[in-house]
Design a protein around this motif. Structure first.
Motif, PDB file in Angstrom:
ATOM      1  N   TYR A 142       0.828  -1.209   0.000  1.00 39.93           N
ATOM      2  CA  TYR A 142       0.000   0.000   0.000  1.00 39.93           C
ATOM      3  C   TYR A 142       0.863   1.259   0.000  1.00 39.93           C
ATOM      4  O   TYR A 142       0.550   2.243  -0.690  1.00 39.93           O
ATOM      5  CB  TYR A 142      -0.923   0.002   1.215  1.00 39.93           C
ATOM      6  N   MET A 143       1.940   1.256   0.769  1.00 41.65           N
ATOM      7  CA  MET A 143       2.804   2.432   0.840  1.00 41.65           C
ATOM      8  C   MET A 143       3.407   2.746  -0.528  1.00 41.65           C
ATOM      9  O   MET A 143       3.431   3.904  -0.965  1.00 41.65           O
ATOM     10  CB  MET A 143       3.902   2.206   1.875  1.00 41.65           C
ATOM     11  N   GLY A 144       3.890   1.722  -1.219  1.00 40.37           N
ATOM     12  CA  GLY A 144       4.457   1.940  -2.544  1.00 40.37           C
ATOM     13  C   GLY A 144       3.438   2.411  -3.554  1.00 40.37           C
ATOM     14  O   GLY A 144       3.737   3.239  -4.420  1.00 40.37           O
ATOM     15  N   TYR A 145       2.221   1.907  -3.453  1.00 42.74           N
ATOM     16  CA  TYR A 145       1.185   2.301  -4.414  1.00 42.74           C
ATOM     17  C   TYR A 145       0.695   3.721  -4.151  1.00 42.74           C
ATOM     18  O   TYR A 145       0.549   4.520  -5.075  1.00 42.74           O
ATOM     19  CB  TYR A 145       0.021   1.321  -4.335  1.00 42.74           C
ATOM     20  N   PHE A 146       0.440   4.056  -2.892  1.00 44.27           N
ATOM     21  CA  PHE A 146      -0.045   5.402  -2.565  1.00 44.27           C
ATOM     22  C   PHE A 146       1.014   6.465  -2.871  1.00 44.27           C
ATOM     23  O   PHE A 146       0.668   7.607  -3.172  1.00 44.27           O
ATOM     24  CB  PHE A 146      -0.435   5.477  -1.090  1.00 44.27           C
ATOM     25  N   ARG A 147       2.265   6.095  -2.812  1.00 39.81           N
ATOM     26  CA  ARG A 147       3.326   7.064  -3.083  1.00 39.81           C
ATOM     27  C   ARG A 147       3.308   7.509  -4.544  1.00 39.81           C
ATOM     28  O   ARG A 147       3.741   8.619  -4.861  1.00 39.81           O
ATOM     29  CB  ARG A 147       4.683   6.454  -2.734  1.00 39.81           C
ATOM     30  N   GLY A 148       2.806   6.674  -5.437  1.00 43.30           N
ATOM     31  CA  GLY A 148       2.771   7.016  -6.852  1.00 43.30           C
ATOM     32  C   GLY A 148       1.520   7.739  -7.298  1.00 43.30           C
ATOM     33  O   GLY A 148       1.412   8.097  -8.481  1.00 43.30           O
ATOM     34  N   ILE A 149       0.556   7.953  -6.416  1.00 43.40           N
ATOM     35  CA  ILE A 149      -0.679   8.657  -6.778  1.00 43.40           C
ATOM     36  C   ILE A 149      -0.445  10.166  -6.668  1.00 43.40           C
ATOM     37  O   ILE A 149       0.112  10.636  -5.672  1.00 43.40           O
ATOM     38  CB  ILE A 149      -1.838   8.217  -5.868  1.00 43.40           C
TER      39      ILE A 149
END
Length: 297
Positions: free
Chosen positions: A178-185
């Motif tokens: 989740y941390m990696g995905y939210f960082r790219g939004i």
């Protein structure tokens, strides 16, 4: 000779020319394909063997060797597993425990990953380092404090305590995904929601979490597999109450003091695998998208 006569000849000449790259790669491509097919056959054979053993007799399971075709289909093995071994109750217990555990883990890990990805606070890097470090800690090391805590809460011999114990772990992989995905939004989405008067809960549940659908599918699959196949914690939580056993613990019903009911165990294993296969086939596209998106970010 006109231009119209030359063009068809040029087109025929281009079609007749061999494609060097394809010609050179074709033998290697066939070799790789054969190797992958062989690897897939070796990998899938144990699963096919379990399916075959589930409809064989007790002696035929080992006397048939590597043969997958049974002499006679014994469907009563499934009836014995479902009714006599009480796998219907174990299946219901497993579904309840898995469903609530997955729901808790998704919401908790998504919030943790969102905060670690979007907010800067003192000790943030230390928290991430501790989370990564816990990946190397065996799960069995935490069984004593978990059992002690649930016992003091009066939840030791209950499905509720089992859910809290299974969902209360670190689940570091889910948090990092989740941390990696939210960082790219893009942050503009959050800023627009805040300008409209949205608070933390609204921004998270109505903006960010729906965007993380692929990662959520990945976390659902991983948590579902871990919870569905969990053995140690459910075993401890069902010592004094066998009616609360899950499927993984219920497999012990086929192990006696002097013998093992291998066909019944194979039938029970097949029944326990069906929900996992169905869920993965339903979410496989989102599963791979979630992993790819989190790694890319």
């Amino acid at each position: 000779m006109t231009a119209t006569d030359i063009r068809p000849r040029e087109a025929r000449a281009q079609q007749a020319r061999p494609v060097r790259g394809r010609t050179r790669r074709s033998p290697l491509l066939w070799l790789v394909t054969l190797l992958l097919i062989s690897f897939a056959a070796v990998w899938i054979y144990p699963f096919v063997w379990v399916l075959s053993a589930s409809v064989k007799g007790q002696l035929e399971v080992f006397s048939a060797g590597l043969s997958l075709l049974p002499e006679a289909f014994r469907w009563e093995n499934y009836a014995r597993a479902w009714v006599d071994a009480d796998f219907g109750t174990y299946m219901l217990n497993t579904i309840l425990v898995t469903a609530f555990t997955v729901a808790i883990v998704v919401v908790r890990c998504a919030m943790a990953g969102y905060v670690l990805a979007r907010y800067s606070f003192l000790g943030r890097k230390f928290v991430v380092a501790v989370l990564v470090g816990t990946l190397f800690v065996p799960a069995g090391y935490t069984i004593i404090p978990v059992v002690e805590l649930t016992q003091r809460l009066g939840l030791l011999n209950s499905l509720t305590g089992m859910v809290i114990a299974l969902a209360g772990g670190g689940h570091v992989a889910a948090v990092l995904l989740y941390m990696g995905y939210f960082r790219g939004i893009p942050r503009e989405l959050e800023e627009a929601a805040v300008i409209d008067g949205a608070g933390f809960g609204t921004v998270f549940f109505r903006v960010m979490l729906p965007l993380a659908g692929p990662v959520t599918a990945t976390v659902v699959v991983l948590t579902f597999l871990a919870t569905w196949n969990a053995f140690l914690l459910p075993l401890v939580f069902t010592f004094s109450r066998p009616e609360l056993r899950t499927l993984a613990v219920g497999m012990q019903a086929f192990v006696g003091e002097n013998s093992v009911d291998w066909p019944g165990m194979a039938a029970a294993a097949t029944l326990s695998l069906l929900p996992i296969v169905a869920l993965f086939l339903f979410l496989q596209r989102y599963f791979f998208e979630g992993i790819a998106g989190a790694v890319k970010s």
